[in-house]
Design an enzyme around this catalytic site. Structure first.
Site, mmCIF file in Angstrom:
data_model
loop_
_atom_site.group_PDB
_atom_site.id
_atom_site.type_symbol
_atom_site.label_atom_id
_atom_site.label_comp_id
_atom_site.label_asym_id
_atom_site.label_seq_id
_atom_site.Cartn_x
_atom_site.Cartn_y
_atom_site.Cartn_z
ATOM 1 C CB CYS A 218 -0.658 0.171 1.409
ATOM 2 S SG CYS A 218 -2.366 -1.217 1.362
ATOM 3 C CG HIS B 299 -0.830 3.622 4.460
ATOM 4 N ND1 HIS B 299 -0.898 2.438 4.156
ATOM 5 C CD2 HIS B 299 -0.593 3.350 5.166
ATOM 6 C CE1 HIS B 299 -0.074 1.460 4.561
ATOM 7 N NE2 HIS B 299 0.295 2.294 5.476
#
Ligand code: CA
Length: 455
Positions: free
Chosen positions: A75, A133
């Site tokens: 990710c 993130h």
């Protein structure tokens, strides 16, 4: 009454013409990113058990990239490549960072300009909806990094039901994994929500476009679906009585919720008359994961790997009126190309010390430029020393821990099942040398990995 209408029309047309002749156009940019969605889990790549009519619209009304890649198979580094238009290893971003909000190193380095910071110079209004993130410390959060609006959460995933969101913020998390249970943020203020998370994010994205329709905008709609935890509401689960496997069924429901949101967003863009002024990209941040019921077929392996199943993703792009509808584009493209494309259109200046690795795709899609946009594409999963390089139809995979070396011809072996290493030694050597030369330009990791912070 005719004169004012004439003048406003004239101003509108002339305004666009003068922008095109001078500093470049300012089309809106929408990036819809999903999380751990498999290559085969969209209708436009042949998915049969999960209808995705709205995601498919982007490909049908624009271009489907059959060899669309991200820059890393997990990710956070993938998002760092997407948002900077650069190989994230150039600035030591090799892994998912610790989510420690007190760690001033664990995030996107401040000197690396991201898409929102770059577009701000052209007067864009930027918003991120969903998963960030790219650092949880205050210095790394979206509002500190060029985004005018933030609606979402800062960690690498999230629980989907509002009753699970119990921590006021990430600083108050007192157990491992609790970062999935924080309340959502609107900018830096925590808010209460009452809907299924994917629906919340879709609502906000639609609202963002409606509110900002009159100015150039950048919307980064970063769904955490269909990343774990696998959670869906009855409304979406009921669409999948034909799927018996409970994991696949929940996954399907989560993808379907995203698809509904994509449909509402496209409808809003179209209703507001913005289709021809808005670039819409759709892609997943990495390949389908082993643990969420996704399907990468016919690609090999999953998230985390540098085989195609980790890095080749569902990828489509619509720009009504400029990119021919229903096109298939087969040369490899990269998530890094999105920033290069909008920079090409706006003619914004990029820091010469930090040149983009992406390529403006528009000339290739309109036929002005021929041949592949990239001679090479490279991957490095630093912690496992997994390396890959693609040139043309060939791909070399080097896995240190597994002691594997493979050379594959993707044109007739997309599943990377027939290793040509022994019969094509010279090609492999060139590709490995190319990878080594590229890797020489990368930095060592700048921060600790996920799992090293235990609240
Ligand atoms: Ca992911």
């Amino acid at each position: 009454m005719k004169t004012p209408i004439f003048f406003s029309l004239f101003a509108f047309v002339f305004g666009w013409a003068s922008v095109a002749a001078g500093a470049g156009k300012k089309p809106n940019l929408v990036i819809i990113l999903t999380d751990d969605q498999g290559y085969a889990d969209v209708g436009f790549n042949g998915c049969e058990d999960i209808p995705t009519p709205n995601i498919d619209r982007i490909a049908r009304e624009g271009v489907r990239f059959t060899s669309g890649y991200v820059t890393h198979p997990v990710c956070s580094p993938s998002r760092a490549g997407l948002i900077t238009g650069r190989y994230q290893g150039r600035f030591g971003y090799h892994r998912n960072p610790t989510l420690n909000p007190f760690d001033p190193a664990a995030g996107l380095p401040l000197e690396e300009e991201n898409m929102a910071e770059i577009l701000k110079k052209a007067g864009y209004h930027s918003g991120i909806v969903g998963k960030w993130h790219l650092g949880t410390h205050p210095r790394f959060r979206p509002n500190a990094r060029g985004f005018n609006e933030f609606y979402g959460f800062v960690a690498g995933g999230h629980r989907y039901f509002p009753e699970d969101l119990i921590y006021p913020d990430i600083e108050s998390v007192d157990r491992r994994g609790g970062w999935y249970n924080t309340k959502l943020l609107r900018n830096e203020k925590r808010i209460e929500t009452d809907e299924y998370l994917t629906d919340e994010l879709s609502n906000e994205a639609v609202d963002f476009v409606a509110r900002n329709r009159t100015k150039p905008f950048f919307l980064y709609l970063s769904y955490n679906a269909p990343h774990t935890p696998m959670q869906a509401t009855r409304k979406y689960l009921d669409r999948f009585d034909h799927i018996e496997d409970p994991l696949r069924k929940t996954y399907a429901a989560m993808v379907s919720a995203v698809d509904d949101g994509v449909g509402r967003l496209l409808d809003k863009i179209d209703q507001l008359g913005l289709a021809e002024k808005t670039l819409v990209f759709f892609l997943s941040d990495n390949g389908g994961a082993r643990n969420n019921g996704s399907n990468n077929f016919p690609l090999r392996d999953f998230k985390g790997q540098v085989y195609e199943g980790g890095i080749r993703v569902p990828f489509a792009f619509r720009w009504t009126g400029t990119i021919p509808a229903g096109m298939d584009y087969h040369h490899p493209v990269s998530s890094m190309d999105i920033l290069a494309t909008i920079v090409g259109l706006t003619r914004l200046k990029i820091d010469p010390e930090r040149p983009l690795d992406g390529v403006d795709l528009v000339p290739y899609l309109t036929g002005k430029k021929k041949g592949p946009p990239h001679e090479f594409l490279f991957w490095l999963n630093f912690d496992q020393q997994r390396k890959a390089v693609r040139r043309g139809l060939d791909k070399l995979v080097l896995l240190a821990e597994e002691n594997e070396k493979g050379l594959y011809r993707l044109s007739n072996d997309i599943g990377e099942t027939r290793n040509r290493m022994d019969s094509a030694g010279l090609d492999a050597k060139e590709l490995e040398e190319g990878h080594n030369a590229w890797a020489d330009g990368l930095e060592e990791p700048r921060f600790d990995p996920l799992g090293t912070w235990i609240p």
